[in-house]
Every structure is written in structure tokens, then in C-alpha cells.
Design a protein around this motif. Structure first.
Motif, PDB file in Angstrom:
ATOM      1  N   GLY A   1      27.197  35.130  42.688  1.00  0.00           N
ATOM      2  CA  GLY A   1      28.539  34.775  43.133  1.00  0.00           C
ATOM      3  C   GLY A   1      28.507  33.870  44.341  1.00  0.00           C
ATOM      4  N   SER A   2      29.480  32.981  44.438  1.00  0.00           N
ATOM      5  CA  SER A   2      29.605  32.091  45.582  1.00  0.00           C
ATOM      6  C   SER A   2      31.065  32.057  45.995  1.00  0.00           C
ATOM      7  CB  SER A   2      29.128  30.681  45.235  1.00  0.00           C
ATOM      8  OG  SER A   2      29.880  30.161  44.180  1.00  0.00           O
ATOM      9  N   THR A   3      31.326  32.208  47.280  1.00  0.00           N
ATOM     10  CA  THR A   3      32.683  32.256  47.788  1.00  0.00           C
ATOM     11  C   THR A   3      33.186  30.849  48.038  1.00  0.00           C
ATOM     12  OG1 THR A   3      32.178  34.349  48.849  1.00  0.00           O
ATOM     13  CG2 THR A   3      34.165  33.213  49.572  1.00  0.00           C
ATOM     14  N   GLY A   4      34.391  30.555  47.584  1.00  0.00           N
ATOM     15  CA  GLY A   4      34.979  29.239  47.789  1.00  0.00           C
ATOM     16  C   GLY A   4      36.480  29.347  47.929  1.00  0.00           C
ATOM     17  N   THR A   5      37.114  28.311  48.433  1.00  0.00           N
ATOM     18  CA  THR A   5      38.557  28.279  48.618  1.00  0.00           C
ATOM     19  C   THR A   5      39.208  27.716  47.369  1.00  0.00           C
ATOM     20  OG1 THR A   5      38.250  27.920  50.967  1.00  0.00           O
ATOM     21  CG2 THR A   5      40.415  27.439  50.074  1.00  0.00           C
ATOM     22  N   VAL A   6      40.094  28.492  46.756  1.00  0.00           N
ATOM     23  CA  VAL A   6      40.801  28.064  45.558  1.00  0.00           C
ATOM     24  C   VAL A   6      42.292  28.172  45.820  1.00  0.00           C
ATOM     25  CG1 VAL A   6      38.951  28.729  43.996  1.00  0.00           C
ATOM     26  CG2 VAL A   6      40.726  30.374  44.555  1.00  0.00           C
ATOM     27  N   ARG A   7      43.082  27.519  44.984  1.00  0.00           N
ATOM     28  CA  ARG A   7      44.527  27.527  45.153  1.00  0.00           C
ATOM     29  C   ARG A   7      45.150  28.594  44.263  1.00  0.00           C
ATOM     30  NH1 ARG A   7      47.720  24.776  47.846  1.00  0.00           N
ATOM     31  NH2 ARG A   7      46.081  23.331  48.434  1.00  0.00           N
ATOM     32  N   ASN A   8      45.988  29.425  44.875  1.00  0.00           N
ATOM     33  CA  ASN A   8      46.678  30.475  44.146  1.00  0.00           C
ATOM     34  C   ASN A   8      47.907  29.875  43.482  1.00  0.00           C
ATOM     35  OD1 ASN A   8      47.595  32.850  43.153  1.00  0.00           O
ATOM     36  ND2 ASN A   8      48.204  33.720  45.131  1.00  0.00           N
ATOM     37  N   LEU A   9      47.962  29.921  42.153  1.00  0.00           N
ATOM     38  CA  LEU A   9      49.037  29.290  41.403  1.00  0.00           C
ATOM     39  C   LEU A   9      50.246  30.196  41.226  1.00  0.00           C
ATOM     40  CD1 LEU A   9      46.931  27.478  38.673  1.00  0.00           C
ATOM     41  CD2 LEU A   9      47.788  26.579  40.826  1.00  0.00           C
ATOM     42  N   HIS A  10      50.207  31.399  41.750  1.00  0.00           N
ATOM     43  CA  HIS A  10      51.349  32.307  41.648  1.00  0.00           C
ATOM     44  C   HIS A  10      52.282  32.090  42.837  1.00  0.00           C
ATOM     45  CE1 HIS A  10      49.878  34.621  38.235  1.00  0.00           C
ATOM     46  NE2 HIS A  10      48.677  34.577  38.789  1.00  0.00           N
ATOM     47  N   ILE A  11      53.565  31.892  42.551  1.00  0.00           N
ATOM     48  CA  ILE A  11      54.552  31.758  43.608  1.00  0.00           C
ATOM     49  C   ILE A  11      54.863  33.145  44.165  1.00  0.00           C
ATOM     50  CG2 ILE A  11      56.856  30.870  44.171  1.00  0.00           C
ATOM     51  CD1 ILE A  11      56.620  28.990  41.844  1.00  0.00           C
ATOM     52  N   ARG A  12      55.165  33.219  45.433  1.00  0.00           N
ATOM     53  CA  ARG A  12      55.367  34.514  46.078  1.00  0.00           C
ATOM     54  C   ARG A  12      56.586  35.246  45.519  1.00  0.00           C
ATOM     55  NH1 ARG A  12      54.334  32.841  52.437  1.00  0.00           N
ATOM     56  NH2 ARG A  12      52.163  32.188  52.182  1.00  0.00           N
ATOM     57  N   GLU A  13      57.607  34.503  45.063  1.00  0.00           N
ATOM     58  CA  GLU A  13      58.813  35.146  44.562  1.00  0.00           C
ATOM     59  C   GLU A  13      58.629  35.745  43.177  1.00  0.00           C
ATOM     60  OE1 GLU A  13      58.691  32.221  45.890  1.00  0.00           O
ATOM     61  OE2 GLU A  13      59.829  32.415  47.759  1.00  0.00           O
ATOM     62  N   ASP A  14      57.584  35.354  42.454  1.00  0.00           N
ATOM     63  CA  ASP A  14      57.373  35.876  41.107  1.00  0.00           C
ATOM     64  C   ASP A  14      56.938  37.335  41.164  1.00  0.00           C
ATOM     65  OD1 ASP A  14      58.032  33.440  40.197  1.00  0.00           O
ATOM     66  OD2 ASP A  14      56.000  32.791  39.697  1.00  0.00           O
ATOM     67  N   THR A  15      57.493  38.122  40.257  1.00  0.00           N
ATOM     68  CA  THR A  15      57.126  39.534  40.156  1.00  0.00           C
ATOM     69  C   THR A  15      55.970  39.687  39.178  1.00  0.00           C
ATOM     70  OG1 THR A  15      59.432  40.132  40.538  1.00  0.00           O
ATOM     71  CG2 THR A  15      57.986  41.856  39.692  1.00  0.00           C
ATOM     72  N   ALA A  16      55.016  40.516  39.534  1.00  0.00           N
ATOM     73  CA  ALA A  16      53.881  40.734  38.655  1.00  0.00           C
ATOM     74  C   ALA A  16      54.340  41.330  37.334  1.00  0.00           C
ATOM     75  CB  ALA A  16      52.865  41.646  39.326  1.00  0.00           C
ATOM     76  N   LYS A  17      53.652  40.988  36.265  1.00  0.00           N
ATOM     77  CA  LYS A  17      54.066  41.409  34.928  1.00  0.00           C
ATOM     78  C   LYS A  17      53.985  42.916  34.756  1.00  0.00           C
ATOM     79  CE  LYS A  17      53.345  40.091  30.100  1.00  0.00           C
ATOM     80  NZ  LYS A  17      52.517  39.288  29.171  1.00  0.00           N
ATOM     81  N   TYR A  18      53.013  43.555  35.396  1.00  0.00           N
ATOM     82  CA  TYR A  18      52.856  44.998  35.232  1.00  0.00           C
ATOM     83  C   TYR A  18      53.853  45.788  36.076  1.00  0.00           C
ATOM     84  CZ  TYR A  18      50.138  44.315  39.498  1.00  0.00           C
ATOM     85  OH  TYR A  18      49.734  43.964  40.748  1.00  0.00           O
ATOM     86  N   LEU A  19      54.651  45.105  36.909  1.00  0.00           N
ATOM     87  CA  LEU A  19      55.672  45.783  37.713  1.00  0.00           C
ATOM     88  C   LEU A  19      57.064  45.686  37.104  1.00  0.00           C
ATOM     89  CD1 LEU A  19      54.593  44.723  41.321  1.00  0.00           C
ATOM     90  CD2 LEU A  19      54.145  46.878  40.149  1.00  0.00           C
ATOM     91  N   LEU A  20      57.185  44.987  35.970  1.00  0.00           N
ATOM     92  CA  LEU A  20      58.501  44.867  35.346  1.00  0.00           C
ATOM     93  C   LEU A  20      58.951  46.179  34.709  1.00  0.00           C
ATOM     94  CD1 LEU A  20      58.123  41.351  33.688  1.00  0.00           C
ATOM     95  CD2 LEU A  20      59.313  41.929  35.805  1.00  0.00           C
ATOM     96  N   ASN A  21      58.005  46.950  34.231  1.00  0.00           N
ATOM     97  CA  ASN A  21      58.329  48.231  33.601  1.00  0.00           C
ATOM     98  C   ASN A  21      57.327  49.265  34.101  1.00  0.00           C
ATOM     99  OD1 ASN A  21      59.196  50.322  32.036  1.00  0.00           O
ATOM    100  ND2 ASN A  21      58.889  49.298  30.070  1.00  0.00           N
ATOM    101  N   LEU A  22      57.819  50.216  34.890  1.00  0.00           N
ATOM    102  CA  LEU A  22      56.944  51.222  35.494  1.00  0.00           C
ATOM    103  C   LEU A  22      56.813  52.476  34.643  1.00  0.00           C
ATOM    104  CD1 LEU A  22      58.099  50.941  39.221  1.00  0.00           C
ATOM    105  CD2 LEU A  22      56.201  49.787  38.084  1.00  0.00           C
ATOM    106  N   ASP A  23      57.284  52.427  33.426  1.00  0.00           N
ATOM    107  CA  ASP A  23      57.167  53.584  32.539  1.00  0.00           C
ATOM    108  C   ASP A  23      55.704  53.798  32.160  1.00  0.00           C
ATOM    109  OD1 ASP A  23      57.568  55.673  30.902  1.00  0.00           O
ATOM    110  OD2 ASP A  23      58.651  54.572  29.337  1.00  0.00           O
TER     111      ASP A  23
END
Length: 218
Positions: A170-192
Motif C-alpha cells: 500500500g502507498s498513501t496518496g492524496t485523492v479527491r473525494n467525489l461525494h458531496i457533503r450534503e449527500d446522504t449515504a445510501k445505507y442511511l436511507l433505510n435503517l430497518d
């Protein structure tokens, strides 16, 4: 041995010819003064190099570019004399290719590569803006304005440290996060508990968490 005991007959063959190599050799910290100059001559001197005019070597071992007319005849552009040292080193020190290397000179290599990388990014950005300006339309004008904005000033995306999986480790590098902060994670849409299964190892959810919803999350 350096000296024979008194009870040995010195007339017979012995090891007196061998020198004490441990005391004669210099310490491991000794290194050459690489690239040091001691004297700069203004005219050619006798027994100097016929090519560059330095006294520290001859024409056969000269490392300068072979001149069409040597310094012996032109009497111009005389190379400075190099510092020649006679150090008694051990087997490993004689074959050390980094002996006398100055680590502070490496910043020049880093600056050269950084300048080339910055020039390449600037050229690609100019080409992108030029290609967008050639097209007509309001949307294209908006894209041109977005392209002119510096990437470091965009607030929608953030730089995160991520560890890549490679064959060599493994090598550590700086990458760009393509998720916008306002977007809700898919697994949090339904907590059932009985809803779609989320695999945390692969970070994948193959089923729709809201199958009965009219507007499904993408």
C-alpha cells in the motif's frame, strides 16, 4: 604482524612484511571532497591537460568535452584545478559510489521536476479552457468559468488521505473525494434491520434500500 617478538629469529622468513591494515586505514566517516576546486589559472601551464588546461589530470583522463582546439593552443577557457586526495580506505569504502555526495544538492532535482509538473498542469488547463471557449452556448460559458476556478478553492469536494492497494504494498496518496457533503449515504436511507444488506468490507449495497419509494436514490 607489525613487529616480531624478541624470541623469534629475525633471520628466518616471517610476516614482518605485512602491514597493520587496521591502524593505517582511515575511519569510515572519511569521504572525498567531491567537486572541490583549488586554483583557477588564467593561462596554460606546462604539463597541464591539453584539452581543458587543468593540472589535476592529463588529456587521457579528462572528463570535459573534447575541444576542437585544445586549451594548450588557444590559451582560453582554462578549467580550474580539482582537489586530489589520497585516502587509504577499506574495500567497501573504495567502492562506495555515494562517497562525497552532498545531499543538499538533491533539492535542485526536486525543484526541476516540480516546475515541469506545474508547467504540464498549466498547459492542460489552458487547453481545456481553450476547447470550451471554442464551443458556443450558455452552458459552455458556465463550464469555462468553473474550469478557471482553482481546484483547491472548490468547497464541494475535499481532499482525503487514502491508502491504495498495489502489488508491491500500500502507498498513501492524496485523492479527491467525489461525494458531496450534503449527500446522504445510501445505507442511511433505510435503517430497518430487514432492509437491503450493506457489506462494509466492499462498501456495496446491491439492493435498493427504498424499493417502494417513488424517487429512488441513485
Amino acid at each position: 604482524m607489525s613487529s616480531a617478538p624478541w624470541y623469534l629469529n629475525s633471520k628466518k622468513p616471517s610476516l614482518k612484511h605485512q602491514r597493520n591494515w587496521k591502524n593505517d586505514l582511515n575511519s569510515k566517516s572519511t569521504c572525498y571532497d567531491r567537486g572541490a576546486k583549488i586554483f583557477q589559472a588564467e593561462k596554460y601551464r606546462k604539463k597541464a591537460c591539453q584539452n581543458c588546461g587543468a593540472m589535476s589530470h592529463d588529456v587521457k583522463s579528462c572528463m570535459y568535452r573534447p575541444r576542437k582546439v585544445g586549451a594548450k593552443f588557444t590559451n582560453m577557457y582554462i578549467a580550474p584545478d580539482e582537489k586530489v586526495e589520497s585516502l587509504k580506505l577499506d574495500y567497501a569504502a573504495k567502492r562506495d559510489r555515494w562517497n562525497g555526495y552532498d545531499t543538499s544538492d538533491y533539492h535542485r532535482v526536486v525543484e526541476r521536476y516540480e516546475a515541469r509538473e506545474n508547467a504540464r498542469k498549466k498547459y492542460l488547463k489552458e487547453q481545456k479552457i481553450k476547447k470550451l471557449e471554442e464551443n458556443d452556448g450558455d452552458d459552455d460559458g458556465l463550464r469555462v468559468d468553473e474550469a478557471k476556478v482553482d481546484e483547491s478553492r472548490q468547497m464541494d469536494f475535499a481532499k482525503v488521505e487514502k491508502r491504495f492497494r498495489t502489488s508491491g504494498g500500500g502507498s498513501t496518496g492524496t485523492v479527491r473525494n467525489l461525494h458531496i457533503r450534503e449527500d446522504t449515504a445510501k445505507y442511511l436511507l433505510n435503517l430497518d434491520v430487514n432492509s437491503a444488506h450493506y457489506d462494509p468490507k466492499t462498501r456495496s449495497m446491491r439492493e435498493d434500500p427504498l424499493p417502494s419509494s417513488k424517487y429512488r436514490s441513485e
